[in-house]
Design a protein around this motif. Structure first.
Motif, PDB file in Angstrom:
ATOM      1  N   LYS A 205       8.806   9.675  22.465  1.00 26.13           N
ATOM      2  CA  LYS A 205       8.053   8.718  23.301  1.00 26.13           C
ATOM      3  C   LYS A 205       6.630   8.497  22.796  1.00 26.13           C
ATOM      4  O   LYS A 205       5.893   7.696  23.378  1.00 26.13           O
ATOM      5  CB  LYS A 205       8.016   9.230  24.737  1.00 26.13           C
ATOM      6  N   ARG A 206       6.205   9.227  21.791  1.00 27.65           N
ATOM      7  CA  ARG A 206       4.832   9.011  21.285  1.00 27.65           C
ATOM      8  C   ARG A 206       4.748   7.661  20.564  1.00 27.65           C
ATOM      9  O   ARG A 206       5.731   7.204  19.976  1.00 27.65           O
ATOM     10  CB  ARG A 206       4.429  10.070  20.249  1.00 27.65           C
ATOM     11  N   THR A 207       3.563   7.044  20.615  1.00 29.12           N
ATOM     12  CA  THR A 207       3.345   5.846  19.788  1.00 29.12           C
ATOM     13  C   THR A 207       2.856   6.327  18.429  1.00 29.12           C
ATOM     14  O   THR A 207       1.747   6.866  18.312  1.00 29.12           O
ATOM     15  CB  THR A 207       2.262   4.940  20.418  1.00 29.12           C
ATOM     16  N   MET A 208       3.723   6.179  17.444  1.00 28.83           N
ATOM     17  CA  MET A 208       3.308   6.606  16.103  1.00 28.83           C
ATOM     18  C   MET A 208       2.472   5.504  15.462  1.00 28.83           C
ATOM     19  O   MET A 208       2.655   4.322  15.741  1.00 28.83           O
ATOM     20  CB  MET A 208       4.535   6.885  15.215  1.00 28.83           C
ATOM     21  N   ALA A 209       1.548   5.921  14.604  1.00 35.83           N
ATOM     22  CA  ALA A 209       0.836   4.947  13.778  1.00 35.83           C
ATOM     23  C   ALA A 209       1.858   4.362  12.796  1.00 35.83           C
ATOM     24  O   ALA A 209       2.938   4.929  12.614  1.00 35.83           O
ATOM     25  CB  ALA A 209      -0.294   5.653  13.045  1.00 35.83           C
ATOM     26  N   PRO A 210       1.545   3.251  12.162  1.00 36.43           N
ATOM     27  CA  PRO A 210       2.544   2.629  11.287  1.00 36.43           C
ATOM     28  C   PRO A 210       2.914   3.478  10.080  1.00 36.43           C
ATOM     29  O   PRO A 210       2.206   4.411   9.718  1.00 36.43           O
ATOM     30  CB  PRO A 210       1.835   1.369  10.784  1.00 36.43           C
ATOM     31  N   SER A 211       4.027   3.091   9.489  1.00 32.32           N
ATOM     32  CA  SER A 211       4.330   3.558   8.138  1.00 32.32           C
ATOM     33  C   SER A 211       3.824   2.461   7.189  1.00 32.32           C
ATOM     34  O   SER A 211       3.169   1.507   7.643  1.00 32.32           O
ATOM     35  CB  SER A 211       5.826   3.773   7.973  1.00 32.32           C
ATOM     36  N   SER A 212       4.132   2.577   5.924  1.00 33.95           N
ATOM     37  CA  SER A 212       3.703   1.532   4.988  1.00 33.95           C
ATOM     38  C   SER A 212       4.700   1.420   3.859  1.00 33.95           C
ATOM     39  O   SER A 212       5.326   2.415   3.488  1.00 33.95           O
ATOM     40  CB  SER A 212       2.373   1.878   4.308  1.00 33.95           C
ATOM     41  N   LEU A 213       4.790   0.227   3.324  1.00 34.70           N
ATOM     42  CA  LEU A 213       5.459   0.038   2.042  1.00 34.70           C
ATOM     43  C   LEU A 213       4.337  -0.145   1.015  1.00 34.70           C
ATOM     44  O   LEU A 213       3.476  -1.020   1.179  1.00 34.70           O
ATOM     45  CB  LEU A 213       6.368  -1.196   2.092  1.00 34.70           C
ATOM     46  N   LEU A 214       4.337   0.728   0.013  1.00 33.36           N
ATOM     47  CA  LEU A 214       3.253   0.719  -0.971  1.00 33.36           C
ATOM     48  C   LEU A 214       3.787   0.382  -2.354  1.00 33.36           C
ATOM     49  O   LEU A 214       4.928   0.730  -2.680  1.00 33.36           O
ATOM     50  CB  LEU A 214       2.612   2.113  -1.067  1.00 33.36           C
ATOM     51  N   PHE A 215       2.958  -0.255  -3.145  1.00 33.18           N
ATOM     52  CA  PHE A 215       3.276  -0.463  -4.559  1.00 33.18           C
ATOM     53  C   PHE A 215       2.071  -0.032  -5.399  1.00 33.18           C
ATOM     54  O   PHE A 215       0.937  -0.429  -5.099  1.00 33.18           O
ATOM     55  CB  PHE A 215       3.588  -1.943  -4.852  1.00 33.18           C
ATOM     56  N   TYR A 216       2.342   0.794  -6.402  1.00 33.90           N
ATOM     57  CA  TYR A 216       1.310   1.193  -7.369  1.00 33.90           C
ATOM     58  C   TYR A 216       1.624   0.396  -8.630  1.00 33.90           C
ATOM     59  O   TYR A 216       2.718   0.519  -9.193  1.00 33.90           O
ATOM     60  CB  TYR A 216       1.398   2.687  -7.669  1.00 33.90           C
ATOM     61  N   ILE A 217       0.675  -0.430  -9.053  1.00 39.83           N
ATOM     62  CA  ILE A 217       0.972  -1.399 -10.105  1.00 39.83           C
ATOM     63  C   ILE A 217      -0.078  -1.364 -11.213  1.00 39.83           C
ATOM     64  O   ILE A 217      -1.282  -1.346 -10.933  1.00 39.83           O
ATOM     65  CB  ILE A 217       1.041  -2.818  -9.481  1.00 39.83           C
ATOM     66  N   GLY A 218       0.403  -1.370 -12.452  1.00 42.01           N
ATOM     67  CA  GLY A 218      -0.492  -1.507 -13.594  1.00 42.01           C
ATOM     68  C   GLY A 218      -0.322  -2.893 -14.181  1.00 42.01           C
ATOM     69  O   GLY A 218       0.810  -3.334 -14.435  1.00 42.01           O
ATOM     70  N   VAL A 219      -1.427  -3.611 -14.388  1.00 41.75           N
ATOM     71  CA  VAL A 219      -1.354  -4.985 -14.905  1.00 41.75           C
ATOM     72  C   VAL A 219      -2.042  -5.022 -16.273  1.00 41.75           C
ATOM     73  O   VAL A 219      -3.136  -4.481 -16.441  1.00 41.75           O
ATOM     74  CB  VAL A 219      -2.053  -5.973 -13.932  1.00 41.75           C
ATOM     75  N   ASP A 220      -1.397  -5.699 -17.190  1.00 41.38           N
ATOM     76  CA  ASP A 220      -1.830  -5.707 -18.576  1.00 41.38           C
ATOM     77  C   ASP A 220      -2.948  -6.710 -18.856  1.00 41.38           C
ATOM     78  O   ASP A 220      -3.038  -7.252 -19.964  1.00 41.38           O
ATOM     79  CB  ASP A 220      -0.592  -6.047 -19.442  1.00 41.38           C
ATOM     80  N   LYS A 221      -3.750  -7.061 -17.879  1.00 43.00           N
ATOM     81  CA  LYS A 221      -4.895  -7.961 -18.108  1.00 43.00           C
ATOM     82  C   LYS A 221      -5.866  -7.791 -16.945  1.00 43.00           C
ATOM     83  O   LYS A 221      -5.509  -7.182 -15.917  1.00 43.00           O
ATOM     84  CB  LYS A 221      -4.427  -9.420 -18.199  1.00 43.00           C
ATOM     85  N   LYS A 222      -7.069  -8.299 -17.095  1.00 45.23           N
ATOM     86  CA  LYS A 222      -8.031  -8.270 -15.993  1.00 45.23           C
ATOM     87  C   LYS A 222      -7.717  -9.452 -15.069  1.00 45.23           C
ATOM     88  O   LYS A 222      -7.291 -10.516 -15.528  1.00 45.23           O
ATOM     89  CB  LYS A 222      -9.477  -8.385 -16.506  1.00 45.23           C
ATOM     90  N   LEU A 223      -7.916  -9.250 -13.767  1.00 41.41           N
ATOM     91  CA  LEU A 223      -7.592 -10.302 -12.796  1.00 41.41           C
ATOM     92  C   LEU A 223      -8.863 -10.917 -12.225  1.00 41.41           C
ATOM     93  O   LEU A 223      -9.918 -10.293 -12.210  1.00 41.41           O
ATOM     94  CB  LEU A 223      -6.738  -9.710 -11.670  1.00 41.41           C
TER      95      LEU A 223
END
Ligand SMILES: Cc1cc2nc3c(=O)[nH]c(=O)nc-3n(C[C@H](O)[C@H](O)[C@H](O)COP(=O)(O)OP(=O)(O)OC[C@H]3O[C@@H](n4cnc5c(N)ncnc54)[C@H](O)[C@@H]3O)c2cc1C
Length: 491
Positions: free
Chosen positions: A300-318
């Protein structure tokens, strides 16, 4: 012989409690199931990138400084902390974004440019928030919340109405601001507390003070620098840390725990601190007759959210990205409903992108960008590879469109993380990311208790007990429980 304390879990709360207890002369050992310390704030390296796995916002620098001062350090002895300016960028839609300046006068001007009169209202709102921060963060959160009498202090009693415990932050914000962008900006920090703004007491406008007055900071090298600093302090105080040790159960004698058991290994001590997820420690490790709560209570507790995470390496500056970027181009209310009221994978998620390599060249190879994408979701959802990929595509398309560049074709590293991983790595109840939500019914003495009611020498700390989720609260939780352990060992 010094009395022995076992701390189960090496997250911020575990490290904080262990360091404080060792400073007080106890013989402290931390047992951590994972191979490295830091809990949800661990770090990993891949393809030349350094990824912080969890927290990325460094708020309330005074809380960290106070902790380090106890051990004779100041923050700058431990890492290079910079204030980010702009603090963050908010995307409201295509060609519609604002940068939140560190300078308060510039912020007032920004508000004024969006809604006439809102600059003055912001000052008024933050003056009240400052009062709540001073009383809340310097006083209330350092209480163990065993009983209401702890709060019978003249400052708290006389200021109880100013603390706005019984009004929602959402209604308070809406009294002063009408523009939906300003409302979203001021409601966003509440997301850290894990509940909808409508269900969060206005007390927590102290988070707005932390955000807009105290500022957003960044330790060079990443948030893991905090973990490294705390581990160093704990070891210097004499704390022993054993990683790769998962506690499965306890042994008891006469209303106390005598040992924590991991496989065939036994760890004897005079007191035990459960610094892993509270629900896991008490429902899975403690014998049923000694538990504080039932499975039904937890459900019955209200849990804080979970998350979907992505760790990403990009081959250029954005381009068109800051260190912190909030994508509020979809309806906040609908996403919040899909987290709390009608839990399901969000139809049109809001998301957050951290690009630490914009300010820190050490976290990505030269000429590349390090991205951390976070989509808040309801806890306890079915988490499959197909679902993760679907959301990667949704979010990447929007990120490309809103920042006006191709990104996906330059991705050289990608790893996802969600409910299943939170459960496997941390025994997170329902795969929660940030613990228990700070609703009114789950504040202070209404949170799961730091003390076991049936075992004299078992105490709990961390983001599922007081004061709540977040790095600063976990650091505080560890300091509070250390005092409670010391009291219980002196009895
Ligand atoms: C994705 C994400 C983003 C976040 N962003 C922010 C942010 O930007 N700013 C902020 O302030 N906060 C943020 N938070 C929240 C913050 O990271 C947490 O509140 C805090 O790290 C919790 O610390 P803790 O010590 O309570 O728990 P944890 O970090 O979970 O530590 C508990 C430890 O106990 C160990 N353990 C569990 N069971 C056992 C067992 N049986 N035996 C041995 N060890 C065990 C676990 O492995 C874990 O290492 C974020 C959290 C997440 C997940």
């Amino acid at each position: 012989m010094n009395k022995k304390v076992i701390v189960i879990g090496a997250g911020f709360a575990g490290l904080s409690s262990a360091a404080c207890l060792a400073k007080d002369g106890y013989d402290v050992t931390i047992l951590e199931k994972n191979e490295s310390v830091g809990g949800r704030a661990r770090q990993f390296k891949a393809a030349g990138f350094t990824f912080d796995m969890g927290p990325s916002w460094y708020w309330m620098p005074d809380v960290f400084e106070n902790f380090y001062n106890k051990f004779g350090y100041t923050t700058s002895d431990l890492y290079d902390l910079q204030r980010l300016d702009p603090a963050y960028k908010v995307h409201f839609g295509e060609n519609d974004h604002v940068d939140i300046p560190a300078n308060f006068d510039e912020l007032v001007d920004l508000f004024e440019s969006i809604e006439q009169g809102s600059g003055q209202n912001l000052k008024k709102f933050l003056d009240q928030a400052e009062y709540k921060y001073q009383v809340g963060i310097n006083d209330l959160v350092y209480k163990p919340s065993k009983s209401l009498t702890e709060f019978f202090d003249w400052r708290i009693v006389s200021g109880v109405f100013k603390m706005d415990l019984f009004k929602s932050i959402s209604s308070e914000i809406r009294k002063l601001f009408k523009n939906p962008k300003l409302i979203e900006l001021l409601e966003f920090p509440v997301l850290f507390l894990g509940a909808k703004p409508q269900n969060t007491p206005a007390l927590y406008s102290l988070m707005n003070y932390a955000d807009l007055k105290l500022g957003t900071w960044y330790p060079k090298g990443g948030m893991h620098k905090i973990v490294e600093a705390m581990e160093k302090i704990a070891r210097e105080q004499g704390v022993k840390i054993e990683t790769g040790v998962e506690i499965d159960r306890f042994e008891y004698n006469n209303g106390t725990i005598t040992s924590a058991i991991s496989g065939s290994d036994r760890y004897d001590a005079d007191a035990f601190v459960g610094a892993g997820d509270y629900h896991h420690i008490e429902q899975k490790l403690v014998d049923k007759k000694y538990r504080n709560y039932s499975e039904d209570y937890w459900d019955k507790r209200t849990m804080a959210p979970s998350s979907l995470l992505f760790y990403i390496g990009v081959d250029k500056k954005l381009k068109n990205l800051n260190h912190h970027n909030l994508f509020f181009d979809e309806d906040f209310t609908v996403h919040a409903q899909e987290i709390y009221d009608d839990p399901k994978w969000p139809s049109k998620p809001l998301f957050y992108v951290c690009a630490p390599s914009i300010t820190d060249e050490t976290v990505a190879p030269k000429g590349k960008e390090n991205l951390f994408i976070l989509i808040p979701t309801a806890p306890d959802l079915e988490d499959t590879e197909e679902m993760r990929e679907r959301y990667y595509k949704i979010v990447m398309d929007r990120l490309e469109k809103l920042t006006k560049q191709k990104i996906d074709e330059s991705v050289v590293y990608k790893k996802s993380y969600a409910h299943k991983d939170f459960k496997n790595d941390y025994h997170a109840f329902k795969g929660n990311a940030y613990g228990l939500a700070n609703t009114l019914k789950q504040t202070a003495i209404l949170k799961p208790s730091m003390h076991s009611k049936k075992l004299k020498n078992l105490l709990f700390t961390g983001q599922l007990t007081v004061p709540g989720p977040g790095v600063p609260p976990s650091l505080i939780s560890g300091q509070v429980v250390a005092k409670e352990v010391a009291k219980s060992l002196k009895q």
